[in-house]
Scaffold this active site. Structure first.
Site, mmCIF file in Angstrom:
data_model
loop_
_atom_site.group_PDB
_atom_site.id
_atom_site.type_symbol
_atom_site.label_atom_id
_atom_site.label_comp_id
_atom_site.label_asym_id
_atom_site.label_seq_id
_atom_site.Cartn_x
_atom_site.Cartn_y
_atom_site.Cartn_z
ATOM 1 N N CYS A 250 134.989 -46.446 -7.297
ATOM 2 C CA CYS A 250 133.856 -46.121 -8.174
ATOM 3 C C CYS A 250 133.753 -44.595 -8.372
ATOM 4 O O CYS A 250 134.580 -44.015 -9.054
ATOM 5 C CB CYS A 250 132.567 -46.717 -7.619
ATOM 6 S SG CYS A 250 131.252 -46.846 -8.868
ATOM 7 N N VAL B 130 122.947 -56.196 24.100
ATOM 8 C CA VAL B 130 124.404 -56.280 23.993
ATOM 9 C C VAL B 130 125.066 -54.924 24.231
ATOM 10 O O VAL B 130 126.026 -54.813 24.996
ATOM 11 C CB VAL B 130 124.807 -56.823 22.600
ATOM 12 C CG1 VAL B 130 126.324 -56.847 22.451
ATOM 13 C CG2 VAL B 130 124.236 -58.210 22.384
ATOM 14 N N ASP B 131 124.561 -53.871 23.574
ATOM 15 C CA ASP B 131 125.248 -52.571 23.612
ATOM 16 C C ASP B 131 125.318 -52.002 25.025
ATOM 17 O O ASP B 131 126.394 -51.602 25.494
ATOM 18 C CB ASP B 131 124.546 -51.578 22.679
ATOM 19 C CG ASP B 131 124.500 -52.057 21.236
ATOM 20 O OD1 ASP B 131 125.328 -52.912 20.875
ATOM 21 O OD2 ASP B 131 123.630 -51.603 20.485
ATOM 22 N N SER B 132 124.187 -51.943 25.703
ATOM 23 C CA SER B 132 124.193 -51.345 27.040
ATOM 24 C C SER B 132 124.984 -52.216 28.022
ATOM 25 O O SER B 132 125.624 -51.705 28.939
ATOM 26 C CB SER B 132 122.771 -51.106 27.552
ATOM 27 O OG SER B 132 122.090 -52.312 27.809
ATOM 28 N N SER B 133 124.963 -53.535 27.823
ATOM 29 C CA SER B 133 125.698 -54.437 28.723
ATOM 30 C C SER B 133 127.204 -54.245 28.588
ATOM 31 O O SER B 133 127.930 -54.158 29.588
ATOM 32 C CB SER B 133 125.330 -55.896 28.421
ATOM 33 O OG SER B 133 123.956 -56.124 28.599
ATOM 34 N N GLU C 209 134.779 -53.895 -1.395
ATOM 35 C CA GLU C 209 134.206 -54.113 -0.060
ATOM 36 C C GLU C 209 133.071 -55.133 -0.061
ATOM 37 O O GLU C 209 132.711 -55.658 0.994
ATOM 38 C CB GLU C 209 133.718 -52.783 0.539
ATOM 39 C CG GLU C 209 132.518 -52.147 -0.147
ATOM 40 C CD GLU C 209 132.869 -51.271 -1.347
ATOM 41 O OE1 GLU C 209 132.030 -50.452 -1.745
ATOM 42 O OE2 GLU C 209 133.986 -51.423 -1.902
ATOM 43 N N SER D 237 119.323 -52.171 29.222
ATOM 44 C CA SER D 237 118.155 -52.731 28.526
ATOM 45 C C SER D 237 118.167 -54.245 28.524
ATOM 46 O O SER D 237 117.174 -54.873 28.179
ATOM 47 C CB SER D 237 118.152 -52.240 27.071
ATOM 48 O OG SER D 237 119.244 -52.818 26.365
ATOM 49 N N GLY D 238 119.304 -54.846 28.898
ATOM 50 C CA GLY D 238 119.452 -56.286 28.767
ATOM 51 C C GLY D 238 120.085 -56.667 27.450
ATOM 52 O O GLY D 238 120.430 -57.830 27.225
ATOM 53 N N HIS E 264 133.917 -52.509 -6.713
ATOM 54 C CA HIS E 264 133.754 -52.378 -5.260
ATOM 55 C C HIS E 264 134.458 -53.529 -4.531
ATOM 56 O O HIS E 264 133.938 -54.647 -4.492
ATOM 57 C CB HIS E 264 132.262 -52.361 -4.896
ATOM 58 C CG HIS E 264 131.573 -51.105 -5.292
ATOM 59 N ND1 HIS E 264 131.487 -50.007 -4.460
ATOM 60 C CD2 HIS E 264 130.947 -50.755 -6.448
ATOM 61 C CE1 HIS E 264 130.836 -49.040 -5.079
ATOM 62 N NE2 HIS E 264 130.492 -49.465 -6.291
#
Length: 509
Positions: A79, A224-227, A169, A221-222, A167
């Site tokens: 584009c 996904v990311d921190s685990s 994507e 924190s419980g 586009h």
């Protein structure tokens, strides 16, 4: 080192989506603002230039030295990126007679062109532009058109430089993934070897080199990311990692004990801190949502710092920062102030003289889940719905008391466990219960009641930026409502929130 595609961002709303599509091909890519092109190296296999809200005809429109890129490796302009390359080469870009937005079909496809290999004639594409390329230089060749856009795609002759007006994507370009495959794999020659397993192997090795046996502290924190960050670090440095999980009194029912137990079964060294009274005392009488957030953030830092100082010789603070947070901090328009608060621990690293390590900073959320799965994390942690850092504090409208927290925990527990029981939990992106600061008249038996109203909220989303309310079955909602009113003392009315984002938000505060 990993081979990569560099995406140069001119401010398009779709830039992150380009990166996700490239990574779905198991090819690593990075997003950089157009004015901060990283130094080229042998691992850079190609460039993609994004769209933009600007017009190349605007005074001060974003621009780059295209020749600097095309002399090194293949380039694909999407584009605005395509218009910019044509404009800089002496072509003509003008305002379209009418803004072209939405589905279109290619009326001409040069199917023997490397970019369009195996792309169908009349394939559907997604247009989103106010300008069109009207004239192209002599060394440009049109390789695709629609009925209203002659220069739907082009190639600069005798080069691996391409521009497309549509586009690839977005979902509505039905063969967009195939076109990106042609560019990234066939034209750029990427090997498609960036997998969760390769990420884990590389990251563990890099963490071992970076941390060099020094002690690290991580706030769990419980979520996904921190685990996932904790398990990666544990595999890299073992006993040198200490995780701190704080109970702020605003978690879901029994969540502190359950999550703590899960972490310990995963072999992590976790310190659980019961700080309920500290948070709830500080929140007494507070009704303003922003003030609630600030109090919770301040209390967390104080509790976390006190606990972290008990650990000897800590040198690093680990955080679960993921790639969208990193991109926001180096946006096209300068540093953003919208980094999520739970990834920004308010100056704690400087205060404690700690260095920061972020093992997930290259990953999107769905990639974090795939890495977590490859690491063997339990499904209930990986598929956990997003839960706000302030917890139930922003789901209790008005002031917060221990009694209100307990009531909402019971309501939330019935809702979430009912979703699980009916196999609806993974069909919903996020579900919540909200306690309103109003009471309504009801009838129970022969008595009139005057009790609380709760709201059930369930939404579907991909990234939280937009969301639509989940069409949960009526029979399910009827049963959940009945269970809540019969089992939770103090509630006599349940309503279901059917607002989408925008104009509403996912959370109520």
């Amino acid at each position: 080192m990993t081979e990569k595609i560099i995406i140069l961002d001119f401010g398009s709303q779709y830039t992150q989506l380009i990166a996700r599509r490239v990574r779905e091909l198991n090819v690593y890519c990075e997003i950089h603002p157009f004015h901060r092109i990283p130094q080229w190296d042998e691992y850079t296999k190609g460039y993609i230039l994004s769209g933009s809200p600007y017009s190349v005809r605007d005074q001060g429109a974003p621009t780059i030295d295209v020749l600097q890129l095309t002399s090194r490796c293949p380039v694909l302009g999407i584009c605005y990126g395509a218009q910019l390359m044509a404009h800089l080469a002496g072509g003509t870009v003008e305002a379209s007679s009418s803004r072209e937005y939405g589905r279109a079909n290619l009326s001409y496809v040069k199917s023997d062109n490397p970019l369009l290999q195996d792309i169908s004639q009349h394939t559907q594409v997604w247009m989103s532009h106010g300008d069109s390329i009207q004239l192209i230089p002599d060394n440009f060749e049109v390789i695709a058109s629609t009925s209203s856009v002659r220069v739907g795609a082009y190639q600069i002759k005798n080069s691996n430089t391409y521009g497309i007006q549509f586009h690839p994507e977005v979902y509505h370009t039905t063969e967009g993934a195939k076109l990106l495959y042609n560019f990234v794999v066939n034209i750029c020659g990427c090997k498609q070897d960036w997998t969760p397993a390769s990420f884990i192997e590389t990251t563990i090795h890099e963490l071992q080199q970076q941390l060099n046996g020094e002690n690290v502290v991580l706030g769990l924190s419980g979520g996904v990311d921190s685990s996932v960050a904790a398990v990666l670090l544990h595999k890299a440095i073992g006993k040198h990692l200490t995780c701190i999980f704080v109970d702020n009194g605003l978690l879901r029912k029994d969540e502190f004990a359950k999550v703590l137990d899960s972490y310990r079964h995963m072999g992590l060294n976790v310190v659980g801190v019961d700080a309920k009274n500290i948070f709830l005392d500080a929140l007494k009488g507070v009704t303003d949502p922003e003030q609630k957030r600030k109090i919770i953030g301040r209390c967390f830092i104080e509790v976390f710092e006190a606990e972290a100082r008990k650990i000897q010789d800590v040198r690093w603070l680990a955080q679960g920062t993921i790639y969208p947070d990193v991109i926001e901090s180096v946006s096209v328009n300068g540093p953003s102030a919208t980094i999520k608060s739970h990834h920004n621990v308010g100056g704690l690293p400087e205060k404690m003289h700690l260095k920061v390590v972020e093992p997930l900073r290259l990953l999107f959320k769905d990639e974090v889940r795939r890495v977590g799965s490859a690491l063997g994390l339990p499904e209930h942690l990986l598929q956990r719905h997003p839960f706000p850092g302030p917890g139930l504090a922003i789901r209790i409208i008005g002031d917060i008391t221990p009694e209100k927290v307990q009531l909402l925990q019971e309501v939330d527990h019935i809702f979430i466990e009912s979703l699980r029981a009916e196999n609806l939990y993974n069909e919903v992106w996020q579900a919540a219960a909200i306690l309103l600061p109003v009471q309504s008249v009801g009838v129970m038996g022969d008595e009139r009641t005057y009790e609380s109203v709760v709201v059930l909220r369930a939404v579907n989303s991909t990234d939280g930026m937009t969301a639509d309310w989940a069409r949960l079955p009526y029979d399910f909602l009827a049963k959940v409502s009945n269970d809540i009113i019969n089992k939770v003392k103090g509630v006599n009315r349940v309503v279901y929130d059917i607002s989408s984002k925008p104009p509403a938000t996912i959370e109520w505060e």
